[in-house]
Each structure stands twice: as structure tokens, then as C-alpha cells.
Write a protein that holds these residues in place. Structure first.
Motif, PDB file in Angstrom:
ATOM      1  N   ALA A 111      -4.050  -8.011  -4.455  1.00 38.36           N
ATOM      2  CA  ALA A 111      -2.872  -7.105  -4.765  1.00 38.36           C
ATOM      3  C   ALA A 111      -1.818  -7.183  -3.677  1.00 38.36           C
ATOM      4  CB  ALA A 111      -3.237  -5.586  -5.042  1.00 38.36           C
ATOM      5  N   MET A 112      -2.292  -7.113  -2.413  1.00 40.71           N
ATOM      6  CA  MET A 112      -1.662  -7.242  -1.311  1.00 40.71           C
ATOM      7  C   MET A 112      -0.931  -8.771  -1.264  1.00 40.71           C
ATOM      8  SD  MET A 112      -2.497  -7.483   2.702  1.00 40.71           S
ATOM      9  CE  MET A 112      -3.548  -5.859   2.883  1.00 40.71           C
ATOM     10  N   THR A 139       2.576  -4.048   4.060  1.00 41.04           N
ATOM     11  CA  THR A 139       1.582  -3.445   3.461  1.00 41.04           C
ATOM     12  C   THR A 139       0.199  -3.590   4.285  1.00 41.04           C
ATOM     13  OG1 THR A 139       2.205  -4.665   1.083  1.00 41.04           O
ATOM     14  CG2 THR A 139       0.058  -3.557   1.412  1.00 41.04           C
ATOM     15  N   TYR A 154      -7.912  -0.332  -1.310  1.00 41.47           N
ATOM     16  CA  TYR A 154      -8.440  -0.015  -0.093  1.00 41.47           C
ATOM     17  C   TYR A 154      -8.948   1.349   0.104  1.00 41.47           C
ATOM     18  CZ  TYR A 154      -9.151  -0.296   5.134  1.00 41.47           C
ATOM     19  OH  TYR A 154      -9.699  -0.220   6.294  1.00 41.47           O
ATOM     20  N   SER A 173      -7.762  -5.008  -3.408  1.00 41.40           N
ATOM     21  CA  SER A 173      -6.541  -4.750  -2.374  1.00 41.40           C
ATOM     22  C   SER A 173      -6.088  -5.872  -1.781  1.00 41.40           C
ATOM     23  CB  SER A 173      -7.345  -3.966  -1.108  1.00 41.40           C
ATOM     24  OG  SER A 173      -6.458  -3.243  -0.438  1.00 41.40           O
ATOM     25  N   ALA A 174      -7.012  -7.047  -1.396  1.00 37.18           N
ATOM     26  CA  ALA A 174      -6.575  -7.992  -0.702  1.00 37.18           C
ATOM     27  C   ALA A 174      -5.544  -8.865  -1.912  1.00 37.18           C
ATOM     28  CB  ALA A 174      -7.533  -8.957  -0.455  1.00 37.18           C
ATOM     29  N   PHE A 190       2.176  -3.631  -6.691  1.00 39.65           N
ATOM     30  CA  PHE A 190       1.103  -4.194  -6.059  1.00 39.65           C
ATOM     31  C   PHE A 190       0.760  -3.663  -4.643  1.00 39.65           C
ATOM     32  CE2 PHE A 190       2.418  -7.776  -9.052  1.00 39.65           C
ATOM     33  CZ  PHE A 190       1.063  -7.837  -9.701  1.00 39.65           C
ATOM     34  N   SER A 223      -2.710  -1.965  -3.706  1.00 37.25           N
ATOM     35  CA  SER A 223      -3.585  -2.582  -2.669  1.00 37.25           C
ATOM     36  C   SER A 223      -3.934  -1.348  -1.979  1.00 37.25           C
ATOM     37  CB  SER A 223      -2.647  -3.422  -1.854  1.00 37.25           C
ATOM     38  OG  SER A 223      -3.325  -3.987  -0.737  1.00 37.25           O
TER      39      SER A 223
END
Length: 658
Positions: free
Chosen positions: A189-190, A203, A169, A186-187, A161, A165
Motif C-alpha cells: 500500500a505504501m 508515509t 502496520y 502495509s508495504a 493507500f 498502509s
């Protein structure tokens, strides 16, 4: 619709990467639970779900030792237990699939990065180079611990993840026409990474680093009035940490202090040692011989900058690397190099700095090593652009290295097929490690090789603690007591149980239980009762402890307390059929066959297919002279288990007497 040539290249690269991983790690599913897999999976009953339901999953999450953070791994462990009923193979298959997903994610990320750095390069060459990067990373032996050490799934899941992320991005900032979905990806996954393992909390720092380096490689670093303040965030955090630690009473210091109280090294010693550890990891990446990898390492703690002398040089090397990364970061056109260089120390900062973790673990390089191979991919691409170097030589060299790395990893995989093999190898690499000797001895004990186990437990006792908990000495005394008890040395067993109990640093609670059992086998019932009373003061909800003390009260004539503890054991887990069986056996051993029958039948009501319980009931009925009914129960036992040896013997005895 036919695939284009470039699409075929992509498909071939993906298939080739997965095939390479499958070939290298084909023996991984034959391995088993090791080390703290036992504590975090095998012994954690809440994970042992028989029905896949939301309630069971929530219970599994809550029961996990780190449930507040590692939510997704806990869910996956419960599902894998349900899939295989405790067989390690589903767990290992899942780990292998996650590793394959990480390799693909690295492949896509590397391609994206190289495409930005080398815009003039044709896509076929970019795909080939990205494939080489992912392949080299995927088959490198330093990754093995993150795959076959099952509980380290938290590391590999978080890594996936985190890579996703970063990819989302960079894709949003550099390549996508519609940026919003990629920023959302991205958000999300973070966020998912952060409920896998604590390392994921760096991250945002890597994303921040990507923005002010890779995304602004050829543009101004500062574009608005907020940029200097955002760029200063890491500096502010560092200053706060230093002030907190120097004060000795800040929130961070308070949080980590308890951890260091249980370690044999201080915060200062860990900070001094970690630069040497990081360089050791890097040496493993560069010189990956199979014998250099192990679950244990005999690593000398740094006491001062000059003790050992390599401490100062290692620290200087780390600072030089960071300094060059910062220089590149502030140099237009070279900022992407700063991104790659500073990614590595950023990725290592959580597990290789102030937290009171153990000194060395190879799985800590699982995510940080990705950037080393992206740097290597950049180097390969640079060589391919050299006019005086044949691309065939470059690709042949890369191919040979992939084969050698794969071979090195394949040599390591079978060592994880049993803990005994794993720790036998660990002991060769770290003969002076207290924990290596302890764990090897523990597995010799489990293999019923008691004399050898006793030898290594005694060796471990003589060694100084290096990177282990102080509790080790009490644990060693406890296990040595168990071993000597098995060897028939009751005085030796008693001696070491007592040493475990009266250890000043960490008294071993279970030693009371073991000592009670030793006294009971010697018919020293009052002494056994005394130890069990102490044990239950510390662990009042221990089911078998309540069963055993109930039996002792029965032997000493206290029927009221006997019944109280038997019923309490049942109350603690009324659906545990084994508890009823244990109580029935204890009563039968005292010649109280009718009382034993009562508990056997209560247990049988929970599961009508337990052959052993039918045999136990039949045995008690036979001893009570109720032969016909006993015969029925023995026959029922054989219906459920035709090879049940005791039932066969019991039935034969009835037929001979009639």
C-alpha cells in the motif's frame, strides 16, 4: 448462516456511512472540469483513449505532466475518458467512490486505534464512535475540493493507500495473529501511495512515528541499540535540509530554486506564511461555514515575523503543538497522544514547507485532517465515559454536527457545476486576488460575455502578483487581446498581443499565433505571415500553425512552401481528420475548389461517417458545376445527419435550379 448482532452493527455502520456520503455529495456527478483539469485531462490528448489496451494506457502514463510519480491517477483518468468519451461524470463518480473508500478506511483505522487506547470499552460503543469520526470527516466541506476538483484524485488516491498502509502496520503490530500478511499489505500500500502523489513519501515517517509512539505506548521507548539511531533519522534529515538551504548551493536548493524563480514570493516568505495558512486550514475545520471555502483565497504573504504580526503567533502556535506532541511521545502511557499530534505536522510537511508550491489550497488538508477527526473520536469516547454527562446528549450533539456539516457541503457542491459559477464565488471571497479576477474574466470570455471579461482582465492587470506565476501578466495581456479582438477593437487587440509577446518575465508564445490571426482577418497577409514564422520557430510542430502558414504562403504565391507546410501538418498527425478538413477549407476560401476537394477526400478516407465532410465535398463540386455529383454528396450528408442545415439548404438550391 445468520449474522451475529456485532456483525449486523458493522454492516449497518458501513451502509450508513456510504449512504451519508451518497446523500451529501449526490450532486457532484453534475459538476464539470475546472481550473487545471483542463490542462491535465481535457487538453491531454494521450488520455483520450478510444480502446482500452495496455499500449494506450502506457502512452497515457507517459504523456502525463507528472507521469514519473502519479502513475495510478493517470491510468484512472485514461480509463474514465474511455468510459465516458470525455464526459466529466465518470471522473466524478470515480472520485466519489474513492472518497467513500477513504471514509471506510478511516472508520476501520479509528476503530483499531480506539480499541487499543480504550481496551475496556465495549465494541458497540467503539464502532459508533469510529463511525462518528469517519462521518464527520467525510461530509466536512474542507474535503470537497479533493472530490469535485477532478485532478486532485491524486490526493484522494494517495490518501487511501497511506491510510491502508498505516492500518496494515498497526494491525500487524497490535492485533493480528499472523502478522506477515499485514506487513506485506502495509508495504504494498505504501508503494502504491507513492505512485499516486508526492505527499505519500511521508508515509514511512508516519509508520516510524506509529512504531515509537502508538505501538510502544505502555512499554519502553528504546528496546535495542538501533532504536536511538532510527529515532534520530528525522533529526538528521532536518539538519541536512537546513545545511543545504543555508549553503544556497546544495542539491535540494538547486532543485527548488527554479520554482521560486517563477514565483512572486521567496522561500523565506513561504516558510513564514505557511504557519498562518495551517492555522487558517484549522479554522476552516472548526468553523466550516460554506462561504469560508473557495478555490481562491486572497492570502497576505508574510514578509517578516512581525509583518503581519499574526505570523509570529502562528509560528509559536505550531511550535507549541509540536512541542506538546514531543512531550507526549516521550511520556509513557501518553505516547498515543504524541502519535496523533505529530501526525498532523508530519502530514503537512511536504506541501506546507520549502517546496515552491502556491500558498493556499484546501485539498492539502484531505489526508492531514483525518487525524484531527481521530482525535475528535477520542474526545467523544472520553465524554461517553464521564458519569455526569448523558450519552444521549453526546450522540445528539454529534448527530447535529454531522447534519450541519453535510448541509454546509451540499451548499458548496453546485458551485462546481461551471467554472463561471465557481470563480464568481471565488471573486466574492477574494476580490483582491489577481488570479481570481483573471479566471473569472477567462470564463466570462468563454461564455461570450466579452465586455465584462475585458473589464475583469483590466482589473487583474492593475493588481500585484500575490501567489501566482509571473507569467500571469503575459497571459492576461494575451486573453485581453483575444477579448478586444472579439469586440472588434483590432488596435486594442494588437496592442495587448504585443505586450504579451514582449513580456520580460514570460513571453507568451501563443500571442504570435493570435496576432497572426488578427492580421489575417484584416487582410494584412504579409504581417500575418511574419508572426506565424516567429510562432513556428518556437513551436515547429503546431499543426494548425502549419495549416495557417501554408494558407498564407498560398495567398502570397509561394506554392512550394504552401504544400510543404500542409504536408507537414498532416505528417504530424496523419490520422487527424480535422487537419485535412482545415486545409481543404483554406484552399476553398481562396477559390481553389479542386485542390480543396483533394484534401476533403483524403480526410474522408479516414472516416466515412463524417457528415460535414460530405457536405464540404458537395459544396465544392457544386461550385465547380458538377451538380449531379454534388447532389449525391448532399444526400449522403443527410443520410448521416438528417438535420444538417447546410446540406438541406444546398440540396434545396439544387432542386430549385433544376
Amino acid at each position: 448462516m445468520a449474522l451475529t448482532r456485532i456483525q449486523i452493527t458493522w454492516v449497518a455502520a458501513i451502509a450508513g456511512l456510504l449512504l451519508l456520503i451518497a446523500t451529501t455529495y449526490h450532486e457532484v456527478p453534475n459538476n464539470t472540469f475546472v481550473f487545471d483539469d483542463e490542462h491535465n485531462i481535457v487538453e491531454l490528448e494521450a488520455l483520450h483513449i478510444e480502446e482500452l489496451s495496455l499500449d494506450n494506457i502506457l502512452l497515457a502514463i507517459e504523456a502525463s505532466p507528472s507521469h514519473k510519480i502519479r502513475v495510478l491517477p493517470s491510468i484512472s483518468f485514461a480509463i474514465d475518458w474511455w468510459r465516458g468519451n470525455g464526459d466529466p461524470r465518470p471522473f466524478l463518480w470515480t472520485n466519489l467512490i474513492i472518497h467513500g473508500a477513504n471514509a471506510l478506511m478511516l472508520f476501520f483505522l479509528t476503530h483499531l486505534c480506539l480499541k487499543q487506547v480504550r481496551k475496556e470499552t465495549d465494541d458497540y460503543k467503539l464502532i459508533a464512535t469510529a463511525f462518528a469520526c469517519a462521518a464527520l470527516w467525510a461530509v466536512h466541506p474542507i474535503q470537497l475540493q479533493g472530490i469535485t476538483y477532478i485532478v486532485q484524485r491524486s490526493t484522494s488516491m494517495a490518501s487511501f493507500f497511506m491510510l491502508l498502509s498505516i492500518y496494515g502496520y498497526l494491525h500487524a503490530r497490535l492485533g493480528a495473529a499472523n502478522k506477515k500478511p499485514w506487513f506485506i499489505l502495509s508495504a504494498v500500500a505504501m508503494g502504491l501511495a507513492m505512485i499516486c502523489k508526492e505527499i505519500a513519501f511521508i508515509t514511512p515517517c508516519i509508520i516510524l512515528l506509529a512504531e515509537y509512539s502508538f505501538c510502544r505506548n505502555n512499554t519502553a521507548l528504546v528496546k535495542n541499540r538501533f532504536d536511538p539511531w532510527i529515532m534520530a533519522i528525522p533529526l538528521f534529515i532536518l539538519i541536512y535540509i537546513i545545511i543545504d538551504l543555508v549553503s544556497g548551493s546544495g542539491p535540494l536548493t538547486t532543485l527548488i530554486k527554479a520554482g521560486y524563480d517563477a514565483r512572486s514570493f521567496s522561500l523565506e516568505e513561504r516558510l513564514l506564511t505557511q504557519p498562518r495558512v495551517i492555522l487558517f486550514y484549522l479554522s476552516q475545520v472548526l468553523w466550516p461555514l460554506p462561504e469560508r471555502f473557495s478555490i481562491e483565497h486572497d492570502f497576505l504573504i508574510s514578509k517578516t515575523l512581525l509583518s503581519p504580526t499574526t505570523t509570529l503567533f502562528s509560528l509559536a502556535g505550531i511550535l507549541l503543538w509540536c512541542g506538546l506532541g514531543l512531550w507526549a511521545l516521550f511520556t509513557q502511557g501518553k505516547r498515543y497522544i504524541g502519535f496523533f499530534m505529530l501526525w498532523l505536522p508530519t502530514a503537512l510537511i511536504i506541501e506546507s514547507s520549502i517546496l515552491p508550491l502556491e500558498i493556499v489550497y484546501e485539498h492539502r488538508m484531505y489526508f492531514p485532517s483525518t487525524v484531527l477527526f481521530i482525535l475528535l473520536a477520542y474526545g467523544i469516547l472520553t465524554l461517553l465515559h464521564k458519569q455526569n454527562i448523558s450519552p444521549y446528549i453526546v450522540w445528539f450533539s454529534v448527530g447535529i454536527i454531522i447534519v450541519l456539516l453535510s448541509y454546509s457541503t451540499m451548499q458548496r457542491v453546485p458551485l462546481w457545476q461551471s467554472q463561471l459559477m465557481l470563480y464568481k464565488h471565488a471573486l466574492k471571497l477574494a476580490p483582491e486576488s489577481k488570479r481570481a479576477n483573471y479566471n473569472y474574466a477567462r470564463n466570462l470570455f468563454l461564455d461570450h460575455r466579452y465586455k465584462e471579461a475585458a473589464t475583469h482582465f483590466k482589473i487583474a492587470l492593475k493588481m500585484k502578483v500575490i501567489d501566482s506565476l509571473y507569467a500571469f501578466n503575459s497571459a492576461i495581456h494575451y486573453n485581453l487581446g483575444l477579448t478586444l479582438h472579439k469586440l472588434g477593437d483590432f488596435s486594442g487587440g494588437e496592442k495587448h498581443y504585443k505586450k504579451a509577446i514582449y513580456d520580460d518575465n514570460a513571453p507568451h508564445t501563443d500571442a504570435h499565433f493570435a496576432l497572426a490571426h488578427l492580421y489575417s482577418t484584416q487582410k494584412m497577409y504579409r504581417e500575418s505571415l511574419s508572426e506565424l514564422e516567429r510562432f513556428l520557430t518556437l513551436k515547429p510542430d503546431h499543426i494548425l500553425g502549419n495549416v495557417n502558414i501554408g494558407s498564407l504562403y498560398g495567398r502570397t504565391g509561394n506554392k512550394q512552401k504552401e504544400k510543404y507546410h500542409y504536408e507537414k501538418a498532416i505528417e504530424l498527425n496523419s490520422l487527424n481528420q480535422k487537419t485535412y478538413t482545415d486545409i481543404g477549407i483554406k484552399l476553398s476560401e481562396q477559390g481553389r475548389y479542386r485542390d480543396g476537394l483533394t484534401y476533403f477526400k483524403r480526410g474522408l478516407s479516414l472516416n466515412k461517417n463524417n457528415a460535414d465532410l460530405y457536405n464540404n465535398i458537395g459544396g465544392n463540386l457544386f461550385l465547380l458545376g458538377e451538380i449531379n455529383e454534388a447532389e449525391w454528396y448532399f444526400k449522403k450528408t443527410l443520410e448521416l445527419n438528417p438535420t444538417h442545415s447546410q446540406a438541406i439548404q444546398n440540396l434545396q438550391l439544387i432542386l430549385e435550379n433544376n
